[in-house]
Design a protein around this motif. Structure first.
Motif, PDB file in Angstrom:
ATOM      1  N   LYS A 178       0.823  -1.204   0.000  1.00  0.00           N
ATOM      2  CA  LYS A 178       0.000   0.000   0.000  1.00  0.00           C
ATOM      3  C   LYS A 178       0.859   1.257   0.000  1.00  0.00           C
ATOM      4  O   LYS A 178       0.617   2.195  -0.771  1.00  0.00           O
ATOM      5  N   GLU A 179       1.886   1.270   0.840  1.00  0.00           N
ATOM      6  CA  GLU A 179       2.758   2.439   0.905  1.00  0.00           C
ATOM      7  C   GLU A 179       3.551   2.598  -0.392  1.00  0.00           C
ATOM      8  O   GLU A 179       3.688   3.713  -0.917  1.00  0.00           O
ATOM      9  N   TYR A 180       4.061   1.490  -0.895  1.00  0.00           N
ATOM     10  CA  TYR A 180       4.864   1.535  -2.116  1.00  0.00           C
ATOM     11  C   TYR A 180       4.036   2.011  -3.308  1.00  0.00           C
ATOM     12  O   TYR A 180       4.448   2.898  -4.064  1.00  0.00           O
ATOM     13  N   ARG A 181       2.852   1.437  -3.499  1.00  0.00           N
ATOM     14  CA  ARG A 181       2.016   1.780  -4.649  1.00  0.00           C
ATOM     15  C   ARG A 181       1.452   3.193  -4.525  1.00  0.00           C
ATOM     16  O   ARG A 181       1.293   3.896  -5.525  1.00  0.00           O
ATOM     17  N   THR A 182       1.147   3.626  -3.316  1.00  0.00           N
ATOM     18  CA  THR A 182       0.662   4.979  -3.120  1.00  0.00           C
ATOM     19  C   THR A 182       1.725   5.992  -3.527  1.00  0.00           C
ATOM     20  O   THR A 182       1.438   6.976  -4.218  1.00  0.00           O
ATOM     21  N   ALA A 183       2.958   5.731  -3.121  1.00  0.00           N
ATOM     22  CA  ALA A 183       4.054   6.624  -3.479  1.00  0.00           C
ATOM     23  C   ALA A 183       4.330   6.592  -4.982  1.00  0.00           C
ATOM     24  O   ALA A 183       4.605   7.621  -5.601  1.00  0.00           O
ATOM     25  N   LYS A 184       4.229   5.419  -5.579  1.00  0.00           N
ATOM     26  CA  LYS A 184       4.561   5.271  -6.995  1.00  0.00           C
ATOM     27  C   LYS A 184       3.515   5.904  -7.903  1.00  0.00           C
ATOM     28  O   LYS A 184       3.849   6.531  -8.906  1.00  0.00           O
ATOM     29  N   PHE A 185       2.232   5.737  -7.556  1.00  0.00           N
ATOM     30  CA  PHE A 185       1.162   6.179  -8.445  1.00  0.00           C
ATOM     31  C   PHE A 185       0.399   7.408  -7.952  1.00  0.00           C
ATOM     32  O   PHE A 185      -0.567   7.824  -8.584  1.00  0.00           O
ATOM     33  N   GLY A 186       0.816   7.956  -6.819  1.00  0.00           N
ATOM     34  CA  GLY A 186       0.214   9.202  -6.364  1.00  0.00           C
ATOM     35  C   GLY A 186      -0.936   9.048  -5.399  1.00  0.00           C
ATOM     36  O   GLY A 186      -1.214   9.954  -4.615  1.00  0.00           O
ATOM     37  N   MET A 243      -6.175   0.511 -10.995  1.00  0.00           N
ATOM     38  CA  MET A 243      -5.309  -0.258 -11.884  1.00  0.00           C
ATOM     39  C   MET A 243      -5.413  -1.743 -11.562  1.00  0.00           C
ATOM     40  O   MET A 243      -5.447  -2.583 -12.469  1.00  0.00           O
ATOM     41  N   ASP A 244      -5.476  -2.067 -10.280  1.00  0.00           N
ATOM     42  CA  ASP A 244      -5.625  -3.464  -9.870  1.00  0.00           C
ATOM     43  C   ASP A 244      -6.930  -4.055 -10.407  1.00  0.00           C
ATOM     44  O   ASP A 244      -6.979  -5.218 -10.820  1.00  0.00           O
ATOM     45  N   ALA A 245      -7.986  -3.256 -10.388  1.00  0.00           N
ATOM     46  CA  ALA A 245      -9.283  -3.733 -10.878  1.00  0.00           C
ATOM     47  C   ALA A 245      -9.213  -4.041 -12.366  1.00  0.00           C
ATOM     48  O   ALA A 245      -9.793  -5.033 -12.839  1.00  0.00           O
ATOM     49  N   ASP A 246      -8.489  -3.214 -13.112  1.00  0.00           N
ATOM     50  CA  ASP A 246      -8.330  -3.453 -14.555  1.00  0.00           C
ATOM     51  C   ASP A 246      -7.586  -4.757 -14.805  1.00  0.00           C
ATOM     52  O   ASP A 246      -7.955  -5.550 -15.680  1.00  0.00           O
ATOM     53  N   VAL A 247      -6.524  -4.987 -14.033  1.00  0.00           N
ATOM     54  CA  VAL A 247      -5.746  -6.212 -14.170  1.00  0.00           C
ATOM     55  C   VAL A 247      -6.587  -7.425 -13.802  1.00  0.00           C
ATOM     56  O   VAL A 247      -6.566  -8.456 -14.490  1.00  0.00           O
ATOM     57  N   THR A 248      -7.332  -7.314 -12.715  1.00  0.00           N
ATOM     58  CA  THR A 248      -8.175  -8.421 -12.264  1.00  0.00           C
ATOM     59  C   THR A 248      -9.170  -8.817 -13.346  1.00  0.00           C
ATOM     60  O   THR A 248      -9.392 -10.010 -13.606  1.00  0.00           O
ATOM     61  N   SER A 249      -9.751  -7.824 -13.998  1.00  0.00           N
ATOM     62  CA  SER A 249     -10.705  -8.087 -15.071  1.00  0.00           C
ATOM     63  C   SER A 249     -10.031  -8.763 -16.255  1.00  0.00           C
ATOM     64  O   SER A 249     -10.553  -9.731 -16.815  1.00  0.00           O
ATOM     65  N   ALA A 250      -8.849  -8.262 -16.633  1.00  0.00           N
ATOM     66  CA  ALA A 250      -8.112  -8.848 -17.754  1.00  0.00           C
ATOM     67  C   ALA A 250      -7.687 -10.280 -17.438  1.00  0.00           C
ATOM     68  O   ALA A 250      -7.741 -11.165 -18.293  1.00  0.00           O
TER      69      ALA A 250
END
Length: 223
Positions: free
Chosen positions: A58-66, A74-81
């Motif tokens: 959570k901390e890493y992805r928050t920092a990386k993607f704002g 983004m995770d939801a898009d991947v999950t669907s794909a």
């Protein structure tokens, strides 16, 4: 039978690498049955500076993607794909973004062993452990268990990973990939053609056919 070299450049924290691999496998089933693919796996660490113990996802992805909300979208898009190709992504179970060096060294061990079936099974097992079950694939115990589950000797795997074996090999193959122009994953080289991204099976199939017709090597099934 025709033999065709296929090299998959990947990282285990890349969901599209898992999806792309699944699409490639579907394409291989649909293409000419007389084609014998020779798969190899080349490491590419997307987070080479990640601490060996990993980091809070959570901390890493928050920092990386704002923001965490953007990461979740983004995770939801991947999950669907992933669902469309039969892969299960459960991001709510993932607490740690791992350092993947140890997992890449395990793949080096598997490829040294020379059993392509076990190696491919291990490749899928590591992705599934991380994305479906939320396991920390940066840890020795998880990797030893996954390797044993697909048929490798647990003690041999443990001794390999506890040593420095495979370290130089992983670094060398990453540098080789970069020298060949690979800057993102997944990247799949089929014969002399390179395909970037998790392309649909039809794209892989077309390239498989073209490369098979252009220069695949005839092999003797009795040799």
């Amino acid at each position: 039978m025709k033999s065709l070299d296929i090299e998959i450049t990947y990282d285990f924290i890349c969901p599209w690498c898992w999806i792309g691999h699944s699409n490639l496998k579907h394409a291989l089933k649909d293409v000419a049955p007389d084609l014998t693919p020779k798969l190899s796996y080349s490491p590419y660490e997307l987070n080479s500076s990640m601490p060996r113990a990993g980091a809070s996802r959570k901390e890493y992805r928050t920092a990386k993607f704002g923001s965490w909300a953007r990461s979740q979208a983004m995770d939801a898009d991947v999950t669907s794909a992933g669902r469309k190709v039969g892969l299960e992504f459960n991001y709510d179970r993932i607490e740690v973004t791992p350092n993947t060096r140890l997992a890449h060294r395990l793949m080096a061990y598997a490829q040294r062993a020379g059993d392509e079936g076990k190696t491919e099974a291990l490749f899928d097992a590591i992705f599934s452990a991380y994305f479906s079950r939320g396991e920390n694939i940066g840890t020795l115990e998880v990797l030893v268990r996954l390797a044993a589950a697909v048929g490798f000797e647990a003690q041999d795997v443990r001794e390999f990973l506890e040593s420095a074996q495979g370290e130089a090999e992983v670094v060398a193959r990453e540098l080789e990939a970069q020298s060949q122009g690979v800057s993102a994953v997944p990247s799949v080289r089929i014969g002399h053609s390179r395909i970037g991204g998790a392309q649909p099976p039809a794209i892989f199939a077309a390239t498989l056919r073209a490369e098979s017709e252009a220069g695949a090597v005839e092999t003797d099934p009795l040799s």
